[in-house]
Design a protein around this motif. Structure first.
Motif, PDB file in Angstrom:
ATOM      1  N   LEU A  11      56.990  77.333 -20.990  1.00  0.00           N
ATOM      2  CA  LEU A  11      56.790  78.717 -20.586  1.00  0.00           C
ATOM      3  C   LEU A  11      58.134  79.415 -20.427  1.00  0.00           C
ATOM      4  N   LYS A  12      58.218  80.665 -20.925  1.00  0.00           N
ATOM      5  CA  LYS A  12      59.482  81.393 -20.867  1.00  0.00           C
ATOM      6  C   LYS A  12      59.227  82.889 -20.753  1.00  0.00           C
ATOM      7  N   THR A  13      60.034  83.562 -19.921  1.00  0.00           N
ATOM      8  CA  THR A  13      60.017  85.018 -19.859  1.00  0.00           C
ATOM      9  C   THR A  13      61.078  85.543 -20.811  1.00  0.00           C
ATOM     10  N   LEU A  14      60.663  86.392 -21.738  1.00  0.00           N
ATOM     11  CA  LEU A  14      61.539  86.885 -22.800  1.00  0.00           C
ATOM     12  C   LEU A  14      61.815  88.368 -22.619  1.00  0.00           C
ATOM     13  N   ASN A  15      63.065  88.734 -22.718  1.00  0.00           N
ATOM     14  CA  ASN A  15      63.469  90.138 -22.656  1.00  0.00           C
ATOM     15  C   ASN A  15      63.954  90.596 -24.024  1.00  0.00           C
ATOM     16  N   ARG A  16      64.323  91.842 -24.115  1.00  0.00           N
ATOM     17  CA  ARG A  16      64.763  92.415 -25.384  1.00  0.00           C
ATOM     18  C   ARG A  16      65.860  91.555 -26.026  1.00  0.00           C
ATOM     19  N   GLY A  17      65.656  91.206 -27.278  1.00  0.00           N
ATOM     20  CA  GLY A  17      66.617  90.395 -28.010  1.00  0.00           C
ATOM     21  C   GLY A  17      66.369  88.906 -27.918  1.00  0.00           C
ATOM     22  N   ASP A  18      65.507  88.483 -26.990  1.00  0.00           N
ATOM     23  CA  ASP A  18      65.183  87.061 -26.869  1.00  0.00           C
ATOM     24  C   ASP A  18      64.169  86.649 -27.933  1.00  0.00           C
ATOM     25  N   SER A  19      64.152  85.371 -28.235  1.00  0.00           N
ATOM     26  CA  SER A  19      63.209  84.855 -29.231  1.00  0.00           C
ATOM     27  C   SER A  19      62.639  83.523 -28.767  1.00  0.00           C
ATOM     28  N   MET A  20      61.535  83.146 -29.369  1.00  0.00           N
ATOM     29  CA  MET A  20      60.882  81.881 -29.039  1.00  0.00           C
ATOM     30  C   MET A  20      60.100  81.403 -30.245  1.00  0.00           C
ATOM     31  N   GLY A  48      54.356  81.319 -24.009  1.00  0.00           N
ATOM     32  CA  GLY A  48      54.390  79.875 -23.848  1.00  0.00           C
ATOM     33  C   GLY A  48      53.433  79.176 -24.778  1.00  0.00           C
ATOM     34  N   PHE A  49      53.581  77.857 -24.854  1.00  0.00           N
ATOM     35  CA  PHE A  49      52.652  77.047 -25.643  1.00  0.00           C
ATOM     36  C   PHE A  49      52.395  75.733 -24.926  1.00  0.00           C
ATOM     37  N   ILE A  50      51.332  75.065 -25.333  1.00  0.00           N
ATOM     38  CA  ILE A  50      50.910  73.796 -24.738  1.00  0.00           C
ATOM     39  C   ILE A  50      50.992  72.718 -25.807  1.00  0.00           C
ATOM     40  N   SER A  51      51.731  71.656 -25.513  1.00  0.00           N
ATOM     41  CA  SER A  51      51.883  70.581 -26.493  1.00  0.00           C
ATOM     42  C   SER A  51      50.618  69.736 -26.551  1.00  0.00           C
ATOM     43  N   PHE A  59      56.926  78.803 -31.750  1.00  0.00           N
ATOM     44  CA  PHE A  59      55.665  78.171 -31.382  1.00  0.00           C
ATOM     45  C   PHE A  59      55.269  77.217 -32.512  1.00  0.00           C
ATOM     46  N   PRO A  60      55.257  75.911 -32.249  1.00  0.00           N
ATOM     47  CA  PRO A  60      54.966  74.938 -33.310  1.00  0.00           C
ATOM     48  C   PRO A  60      53.569  75.091 -33.892  1.00  0.00           C
ATOM     49  N   GLN A  61      53.459  74.760 -35.137  1.00  0.00           N
ATOM     50  CA  GLN A  61      52.210  74.890 -35.894  1.00  0.00           C
ATOM     51  C   GLN A  61      51.045  74.197 -35.194  1.00  0.00           C
ATOM     52  N   GLY A  62      49.945  74.933 -35.088  1.00  0.00           N
ATOM     53  CA  GLY A  62      48.703  74.358 -34.600  1.00  0.00           C
ATOM     54  C   GLY A  62      48.555  74.272 -33.096  1.00  0.00           C
ATOM     55  N   LEU A  63      49.639  74.523 -32.319  1.00  0.00           N
ATOM     56  CA  LEU A  63      49.543  74.390 -30.870  1.00  0.00           C
ATOM     57  C   LEU A  63      49.072  75.690 -30.228  1.00  0.00           C
ATOM     58  N   LEU A  64      48.297  75.554 -29.154  1.00  0.00           N
ATOM     59  CA  LEU A  64      47.830  76.715 -28.402  1.00  0.00           C
ATOM     60  C   LEU A  64      49.016  77.446 -27.793  1.00  0.00           C
ATOM     61  N   HIS A  65      49.042  78.770 -27.942  1.00  0.00           N
ATOM     62  CA  HIS A  65      50.118  79.563 -27.359  1.00  0.00           C
ATOM     63  C   HIS A  65      49.605  80.961 -27.027  1.00  0.00           C
ATOM     64  N   PHE A  66      50.427  81.730 -26.301  1.00  0.00           N
ATOM     65  CA  PHE A  66      50.003  83.065 -25.868  1.00  0.00           C
ATOM     66  C   PHE A  66      51.236  83.938 -25.665  1.00  0.00           C
ATOM     67  N   GLN A  67      50.981  85.249 -25.559  1.00  0.00           N
ATOM     68  CA  GLN A  67      52.002  86.225 -25.183  1.00  0.00           C
ATOM     69  C   GLN A  67      51.375  87.215 -24.201  1.00  0.00           C
ATOM     70  N   LEU A  68      52.105  87.534 -23.146  1.00  0.00           N
ATOM     71  CA  LEU A  68      51.609  88.426 -22.095  1.00  0.00           C
ATOM     72  C   LEU A  68      52.698  89.430 -21.726  1.00  0.00           C
ATOM     73  N   ASN A  69      52.327  90.709 -21.679  1.00  0.00           N
ATOM     74  CA  ASN A  69      53.273  91.728 -21.248  1.00  0.00           C
ATOM     75  C   ASN A  69      53.456  91.599 -19.737  1.00  0.00           C
ATOM     76  N   SER A  70      54.631  91.122 -19.332  1.00  0.00           N
ATOM     77  CA  SER A  70      54.895  90.920 -17.906  1.00  0.00           C
ATOM     78  C   SER A  70      55.843  91.974 -17.351  1.00  0.00           C
ATOM     79  N   GLY A  71      56.103  93.018 -18.143  1.00  0.00           N
ATOM     80  CA  GLY A  71      56.982  94.087 -17.698  1.00  0.00           C
ATOM     81  C   GLY A  71      56.200  95.282 -17.177  1.00  0.00           C
ATOM     82  N   LYS A  72      56.907  96.375 -16.930  1.00  0.00           N
ATOM     83  CA  LYS A  72      56.283  97.575 -16.376  1.00  0.00           C
ATOM     84  C   LYS A  72      55.848  98.573 -17.447  1.00  0.00           C
ATOM     85  N   GLY A  73      56.439  98.492 -18.626  1.00  0.00           N
ATOM     86  CA  GLY A  73      56.091  99.414 -19.697  1.00  0.00           C
ATOM     87  C   GLY A  73      55.553  98.672 -20.898  1.00  0.00           C
TER      88      GLY A  73
END
Length: 211
Positions: free
Chosen positions: A132-141, A122-125, A143-157
């Motif tokens: 905020l979005k949960t992404l699975n295999r093949g998904d994409s997202m 996700g990112f914060i404008s 993140f606009p330039q300069g904005l705060l963002h993050f990635q978190l492993n929310s799966g089991k592996g």
């Protein structure tokens, strides 16, 4: 009137071509000076096909660290052929529970594609709205330039993603490290973050900050 028209036509024509590239590429010369527009160009006579290829993204990064994550960059310093082309790549490995903390890329927008696992991203404008979005295999997202963002492993592996940037040197500033991994006086951190002295010193102890 006709003369004025011709003058404006010439000015607009020159303006339209002044930003065009005057050469096919500018392979980075890390030994030369760096400017806001990128690295100095390598001597064209010394450029080879190897400057336009990079094999470093095929190997998993070391996730044995405090964030349980690794980023393998293919930016201009390592991937010289990207210099000045407005594009670069990176590999993102996240072990179970791994996270790329809130961070920004001052010089570029980012596009992420999930290859393995599940990633909460996700990112914060600038209006403080959260996307905020949960992404699975093949998904994409993106993140606009300069904005705060993050990635978190929310799966089991483990999770794997590849990212692309709109710059050969997108830059990086990780918020927790910027606040707690340097020698900025604790009282200033407390005053500007509303955290207590105990909280600031604890975080500085974890991330290696002083003062």
């Amino acid at each position: 009137m006709k003369m004025i028209f011709h003058i404006f036509f010439i000015i607009s024509l020159v303006s339209s071509i002044s930003f065009a590239s005057v050469q096919d590429f500018c392979v980075a010369d890390p030994k030369g000076p760096q400017s806001p527009s990128g690295y100095s160009c390598k001597n064209p006579d010394q450029v080879t096909e190897n400057d336009f290829a990079f094999s470093g993204l095929g190997k998993a990064g070391n996730t044995s660290n405090i964030i349980k994550a690794a980023v393998t960059p293919a930016f201009a310093p390592a991937f010289a052929g990207t210099n000045g082309l407005g594009v670069s790549l990176a590999r993102l490995d996240l072990a179970g529970g791994g996270v790329i903390p809130l961070h920004t890329h001052p010089g570029a927008s980012e596009a992420l594609v999930v290859i393995q696992g599940t990633i909460c991203a996700g990112f914060i404008s600038s209006a403080n709205k959260v996307y905020l979005k949960t992404l699975n295999r093949g998904d994409s997202m993106i993140f606009p330039q300069g904005l705060l963002h993050f990635q978190l492993n929310s799966g089991k592996g483990p999770a794997l993603a590849f990212v692309a940037f709109g710059s050969s040197s997108p830059g990086l500033q990780i918020l927790p490290f910027a606040l707690f991994a340097n020698d900025l006086p604790s009282e200033l951190v407390e005053a500007t973050t509303f955290l207590s002295d105990e909280e600031v010193k604890k975080l500085k102890g974890v991330l290696g900050g002083t003062n």
